[in-house]
Scaffold this active site. Sequence first.
Site, mmCIF file in Angstrom:
data_model
loop_
_atom_site.group_PDB
_atom_site.id
_atom_site.type_symbol
_atom_site.label_atom_id
_atom_site.label_comp_id
_atom_site.label_asym_id
_atom_site.label_seq_id
_atom_site.Cartn_x
_atom_site.Cartn_y
_atom_site.Cartn_z
ATOM 1 N N GLY A 75 0.821 -1.194 0.000
ATOM 2 C CA GLY A 75 0.000 0.000 0.000
ATOM 3 C C GLY A 75 0.863 1.256 0.000
ATOM 4 O O GLY A 75 2.016 1.237 0.439
ATOM 5 N N CYS A 76 0.312 2.336 -0.503
ATOM 6 C CA CYS A 76 1.111 3.550 -0.685
ATOM 7 C C CYS A 76 1.540 4.149 0.646
ATOM 8 O O CYS A 76 2.723 4.464 0.837
ATOM 9 C CB CYS A 76 0.351 4.561 -1.531
ATOM 10 S SG CYS A 76 -1.325 4.924 -0.970
ATOM 11 N N TYR A 77 0.611 4.326 1.582
ATOM 12 C CA TYR A 77 1.011 4.841 2.896
ATOM 13 C C TYR A 77 2.032 3.909 3.546
ATOM 14 O O TYR A 77 2.949 4.346 4.236
ATOM 15 C CB TYR A 77 -0.198 4.924 3.823
ATOM 16 C CG TYR A 77 -1.175 6.027 3.558
ATOM 17 C CD1 TYR A 77 -0.820 7.357 3.746
ATOM 18 C CD2 TYR A 77 -2.486 5.757 3.163
ATOM 19 C CE1 TYR A 77 -1.738 8.384 3.545
ATOM 20 C CE2 TYR A 77 -3.409 6.775 2.966
ATOM 21 C CZ TYR A 77 -3.034 8.086 3.147
ATOM 22 O OH TYR A 77 -3.939 9.094 2.958
ATOM 23 N N VAL A 78 1.837 2.616 3.309
ATOM 24 C CA VAL A 78 2.701 1.622 3.939
ATOM 25 C C VAL A 78 4.131 1.771 3.441
ATOM 26 O O VAL A 78 5.091 1.671 4.217
ATOM 27 C CB VAL A 78 2.169 0.208 3.648
ATOM 28 C CG1 VAL A 78 2.986 -0.819 4.404
ATOM 29 C CG2 VAL A 78 0.689 0.117 3.994
ATOM 30 N N THR A 79 4.281 1.990 2.152
ATOM 31 C CA THR A 79 5.619 2.186 1.600
ATOM 32 C C THR A 79 6.306 3.365 2.270
ATOM 33 O O THR A 79 7.476 3.286 2.679
ATOM 34 C CB THR A 79 5.524 2.407 0.076
ATOM 35 O OG1 THR A 79 5.055 1.204 -0.532
ATOM 36 C CG2 THR A 79 6.869 2.786 -0.517
#
Lengths: 342, 342, 342, 342
Positions: free
Chosen positions: A145-149
């Site tokens: 996921g983008c936030y996760v990255t």
Amino acid sequence: MGHTAAVAGASGYAGGELLRILIDHPEIEIGALTAGGNAGTRLGGHHPHLFPLADRELLATTAENLAGHDVVFLALPHGQSAAIAEELGDAALIVDCGADFRFADPAAWEGHYGSPHAGTWPYGLPELPGARAALAATRRVAVPGCYVTAATLGLLPAFAEELVEPDVVVVAASGTSGAGKAPKQHLTGSEVMGSASVYGVGGAHRHTPEIAQNLSGLAGAPVTVSFTPVLVPMARGILATCTARLRPGADGDRVRAAYERRLSAEPFARLLPEGQWPTTAMTLGANTAAIQVTVDAAAGRLVAVAAIDNLTKGTAGGAVQSANLALGLPETTGLPQAGVAP
Amino acid sequence: MGHTAAVAGASGYAGGELLRILIDHPEIEIGALTAGGNAGTRLGGHHPHLFPLADRELLATTAENLAGHDVVFLALPHGQSAAIAEELGDAALIVDCGADFRFADPAAWEGHYGSPHAGTWPYGLPELPGARAALAATRRVAVPGCYVTAATLGLLPAFAEELVEPDVVVVAASGTSGAGKAPKQHLTGSEVMGSASVYGVGGAHRHTPEIAQNLSGLAGAPVTVSFTPVLVPMARGILATCTARLRPGADGDRVRAAYERRLSAEPFARLLPEGQWPTTAMTLGANTAAIQVTVDAAAGRLVAVAAIDNLTKGTAGGAVQSANLALGLPETTGLPQAGVAP
Amino acid sequence: MGHTAAVAGASGYAGGELLRILIDHPEIEIGALTAGGNAGTRLGGHHPHLFPLADRELLATTAENLAGHDVVFLALPHGQSAAIAEELGDAALIVDCGADFRFADPAAWEGHYGSPHAGTWPYGLPELPGARAALAATRRVAVPGCYVTAATLGLLPAFAEELVEPDVVVVAASGTSGAGKAPKQHLTGSEVMGSASVYGVGGAHRHTPEIAQNLSGLAGAPVTVSFTPVLVPMARGILATCTARLRPGADGDRVRAAYERRLSAEPFARLLPEGQWPTTAMTLGANTAAIQVTVDAAAGRLVAVAAIDNLTKGTAGGAVQSANLALGLPETTGLPQAGVAP
Amino acid sequence: MGHTAAVAGASGYAGGELLRILIDHPEIEIGALTAGGNAGTRLGGHHPHLFPLADRELLATTAENLAGHDVVFLALPHGQSAAIAEELGDAALIVDCGADFRFADPAAWEGHYGSPHAGTWPYGLPELPGARAALAATRRVAVPGCYVTAATLGLLPAFAEELVEPDVVVVAASGTSGAGKAPKQHLTGSEVMGSASVYGVGGAHRHTPEIAQNLSGLAGAPVTVSFTPVLVPMARGILATCTARLRPGADGDRVRAAYERRLSAEPFARLLPEGQWPTTAMTLGANTAAIQVTVDAAAGRLVAVAAIDNLTKGTAGGAVQSANLALGLPETTGLPQAGVAP
């Protein structure tokens, strides 16, 4: 042009960004483009910025249309990848931008996504310890996921080198494209421009358990994550502010050294020079994470900030980076190293 | 029109917002407008949106020009208020939008502002316990910092009712007007639009010790504050995400009850209905703080979010609110209750 | 509070702006609020910025719910006003923000709106010659279109004093709120931010014949209008650039004198000092049109620029201005004279 | 990598965009980077988005530092190119992004720029008739102004095929980066966001005579130009709305045919499919001009709209396109064909 690639979900934002990158990829040729409700239309009506592909017709998203390519990128709504992947079998490398195969713990998936857990694929964040070897040997990739990255890269050295306590606060400003292309009342320009807002507060956002999974893996022990996403008036970009209490003995020098040691060889996770702080603008359109860290002695905390383009390093660029590894190509092949600014 | 008011620093953003409010204030008549380098010019060149005052000439910021008014609002660069205040003496109510007189502890001031401590004035945040009585009896008001107003109001019930541990993380998105009107490279439209960035990370921002002062006062014990300001692409607004670990026994019901108890009578600090979260847009141009709170059970944390317009409730509106109290007027007199949206 | 007002279509942008103005109107008390699909919900869910009205329930838009008020403001989709008006009869002053009753020529209406012409009401642009007398004597007002208000005010002196040829080009930048509140793909924040676009090019926009009607009325002869609306990344505001060839003898001095003569007494159509040009920011939230004009000697053209807030002077403020006249109140009663900037 | 290139003015926006393009140019290697006041600093402090060049030091802008390269790109303030060019002599291809050598008529230059006319170089707009041959044979290129590129391409077919009268109105919305990088009060984010404004009205903008020069050249007779630039809240992009009266016999079919005939072979000037209108977003970061045209029968006018990225096709991309021709490379070498959206 050793490889061909199909893109499923080509009319959405993730699909469009995959195509923007693949247009310039020297080793991948763009094959079939598929869509759901937009099947039968031309790409130019959905992504007019992709001039070289404007006349390409969108096919229906079926295994038949996606078959026969070396790589299949899936940019589908969560929950739709498993069926397609099963039909496609092992003939193609499958890179899934959805959440379906990101979780090792079925309970973490089911608590936030609500449907049966489909399985676990190698995780497409090459910067994690051991990830490059796993990606080089796989035919399946689950893109983070983008936030996760952003959050994971921002705190990776801190947890890999045991500098902080396992109780993390992440507050991440995000542009609107992360919410996808479907029009919704609260995502109209009139509502978004001139306004900052929060959503998914209190652990409700689906990326929370995924951040916890990554940081716990780095720490070798459970990490508690308080995550708050903040919607701000821009189309692209995530700026994650990440903080945790320092462990005894972790001072500014040790923190700096750890970040340098862990990031200096990374092609896309760049520790900025001391004194320079990330902006999302410096990563716009690039596959770069821009990272900075400091120690707040008065508060006893490490504060790390990571900026990415949610569609590039946060989704499509990360997908291609992992695909490069899985295809045996140099990891940086075809990926934008410079952003577009101002 | 029982009172006259002078505004020093009328050509800046805080000065302009003071005038916007005072134009419609039924009990205050606008008197002298003064400026530094802009003295001698017309207001219309600096604040063309203030049509009714466009032809007013800006005088020099001197005690002589400011004298003879019932109220003097100071919207000056930090460090310039003390000299003017001394010259003006006790004839006028003086409301200082600068930081000079906010701090009880000289060391907190000097550590972040660098000049000698000028003194401590009653603090212009009426929502704090005891503040209304103090403001009703004073001839001097120190208006809080904008981030400070947001963070303090967001956590006021939590600390007033002993629900959280004294170790707070605040990450606050802000529009650009908080940085003032002087043109700077990193504040140009080209740099700001489409980008989120951080500054003053790691405790470096001057509002950090002021937040700590307020929360410590509420807690009756020292509170540690990790504060990170985030610049986002909008002109106005602050959205502060505030979190602290829950104390034993503090669950969702107790938290909700505390916020309702502490805020239900407040005219400008509004707890939103459950499920609705603050946006800065809902406070734009209004003297309102919009507040919401939840409990993240998995992380063991309270998360409170407060939105304000940094120029209205965060500066000029807060200043007028305090002035109303000091003048013996109803607290809400002349203050915008509704924002401008979309 | 001599009068009561109902607002039909209260959950939309025009309805919300009407309420924002009426909250502070000293002679009008807000009565029933009605909506279509949103009937039965609270206003706070649709317009959280209107804190004082947050708990008000939206009724269904029926003549029964709207009856019994001194004024009824209609902010309905085009084509829905006639039936309601007929049911309401003459008991109330009806102010229609829709297009239904703006056109004198049924063909002009039908060519652009497609439904049968409902009739012609006095036109709510008080600045037009003769309009104030007509509005003072009416129980029905047709509020102009937002682009139309900007273009008409920008060129009013030029045509009223026969300075230009009857062949006009208007290109107007507009914020997104003019397109209404319903979410559409091309109006999402992701699509709008960072992008300028055109629509309704080549005479297709419905405001084109309405601009022509007004200018032709001023000129006493048919005026040809080329109108192009440009969508730009902001929520509010219209900036209309209007140009026509100068007639023989019309030079800079005559043009300036004409604009001063025609606008100097207007409370809301303000000719800026020479050298200062309109920005939409200077009108945001105010009922002001900011106007400037110059002569391009090399091109033989007059160029006038008018800025308004499309929701205030362009819709709701203009509606209240006309209502004031029809109710026998001072024209400026309750209308914001100052904008909100920056 | 057959060629080396120096960039003078590398710390500005045009310089940064040149470098962004050249980083990916397969036939040009980046050599010396020079600056004025920023000489001695690292590029990463000025263009943090150009990660691969972050550590490059900026040299002083002197002929000595620029010498020894195959191409020298000049991105200097107007008036500074002539001296450098003379010192450099004919050893290098010199591509000037400034205005100094764009004008054939010294009076046109001097009327708007005020300094002595330095001369006339081949004009770097390959899409103009005859331009490619001239560029292939030159060692000097004068890159057009950004607004000029948009307006000229939008009207090129109309004048080349004698469809319109020689009296043109151009109103062009522009992002802020066209105004350069130096901070100015009216270009701060606080002033720009949420606002549209005009400047250089009435023929005062320096690009006016340059547009007239190009269109007059196409028409073979003098063309009168009314040009109004509109500043809108975005960092990049120009959207030019261009209109002129149709000549007798010029109808929709003839107009469409002319635009198709003149643009169908152009790699970077793209006529959109009928019904699709340009947005600046579709050109962001690409060397593309997106063009559409229609006939307004009621107004008797052709209306053409052209969108470009002012820094790419409008400056740096156009410069590289011309340099490719002058170096004997394929015209499209190294130039971005797809934009970055959303």
